[in-house]
Motif scaffolding. Sequence first.
Motif, PDB file in Angstrom:
ATOM      1  N   GLU A   1       0.833  -1.203   0.000  1.00 44.27           N
ATOM      2  CA  GLU A   1       0.000   0.000   0.000  1.00 44.27           C
ATOM      3  C   GLU A   1       0.870   1.256   0.000  1.00 44.27           C
TER       4      GLU A   1
ATOM      5  N   THR B   1       3.924   1.611  -1.067  1.00 43.80           N
ATOM      6  CA  THR B   1       4.565   1.766  -2.375  1.00 43.80           C
ATOM      7  C   THR B   1       3.591   2.337  -3.397  1.00 43.80           C
ATOM      8  N   GLU B   2       2.382   1.835  -3.391  1.00 42.54           N
ATOM      9  CA  GLU B   2       1.366   2.312  -4.342  1.00 42.54           C
ATOM     10  C   GLU B   2       1.063   3.791  -4.129  1.00 42.54           C
ATOM     11  N   VAL B   3       0.890   4.179  -2.865  1.00 40.72           N
ATOM     12  CA  VAL B   3       0.592   5.581  -2.539  1.00 40.72           C
ATOM     13  C   VAL B   3       1.767   6.478  -2.944  1.00 40.72           C
TER      14      VAL B   3
ATOM     15  N   ILE C   1       4.221   5.961  -5.194  1.00 41.02           N
ATOM     16  CA  ILE C   1       4.415   6.055  -6.651  1.00 41.02           C
ATOM     17  C   ILE C   1       3.310   6.901  -7.278  1.00 41.02           C
ATOM     18  N   GLU C   2       2.090   6.756  -6.757  1.00 40.88           N
ATOM     19  CA  GLU C   2       0.968   7.559  -7.267  1.00 40.88           C
ATOM     20  C   GLU C   2       1.218   9.047  -7.031  1.00 40.88           C
ATOM     21  N   ALA C   3       1.910   9.353  -5.912  1.00 45.48           N
ATOM     22  CA  ALA C   3       2.218  10.757  -5.586  1.00 45.48           C
ATOM     23  C   ALA C   3       3.505  11.221  -6.274  1.00 45.48           C
ATOM     24  N   GLU C   4       4.032  10.385  -7.159  1.00 48.06           N
ATOM     25  CA  GLU C   4       5.207  10.710  -7.980  1.00 48.06           C
ATOM     26  C   GLU C   4       6.523  10.661  -7.219  1.00 48.06           C
TER      27      GLU C   4
ATOM     28  N   ALA D   1       0.761  12.621   1.134  1.00 44.60           N
ATOM     29  CA  ALA D   1       0.011  11.449   0.685  1.00 44.60           C
ATOM     30  C   ALA D   1       0.234  10.269   1.628  1.00 44.60           C
TER      31      ALA D   1
END
Length: 248
Positions: free
Chosen positions: A151, A153-155, A157-160, A186
């Motif tokens: 989770e 990692t996903e957050v 990467i989504e936040a760049e 984030a």
Amino acid sequence: MSGHSKWATIKHAKGIADAKRGKMFTKFIKEISIAAKMGGGDPDSNPRLRTAILKARASNMPKDNIERAIKKGTGEDGAAQYEELVYEGYAPGGVAVLVEVLTDNKNRAASNVRNIFGKNGGNLGTSGSVSRMFDRKGVIEYDAEKVNEDELTEVAIEAEADDVVNEDGVITVTTDPSNFDKVLEALQSKEYESLSAAVSMVPQAYTAVDADTAKKVAKLLNKLEEDDDVQNVWSTVEYPDDFDPDAE
């Protein structure tokens, strides 16, 4: 952080000693105050203040302390007169060292930093002599046992975020400095407790040292970090496995 080794990273990140936490809060107060002085007390319109507050919150600094630091910076609670200085030099073994200072007395700060280098086998260099060996990056660390890695990692990467690495129990998120606020916010929205969060100077390469040299390097770096005017210390040192830099 001032040194690089798997063990040192974990211990440093977990901020074990209460005394060190108190000193860390003092550094945050200075950082918040100078940011507020330079750009005003509204974090929405002052990116530097916003970043300083995020870092303080990431280390669980009380809200009242943050508010007092802002008022001090804006002059509501006694104006803060800090100057920013950067010193560059070498520790024993050719280890490059960057020292960031926030001080109300630059002559005192310069004298102290020079003495610490001189008395501990190091030497100061000229401006630009070692800064070229570092890259400025946002670095956020988490205890891998206390977060959901997938989770997180996903957050991130989504936040760049640029990268997420899990090494020896510490998950390190790195970002471009311009994205640091966005990524940290984030991640904080998931209520994960970070071990540390800062825009740091990250070495492009590390300098490995033997056990004897490691003791000398650790002593110099610890003396620098203990100085009240010193805000941050970064170095290229890579300590031997199982070496405890805080024991020196």
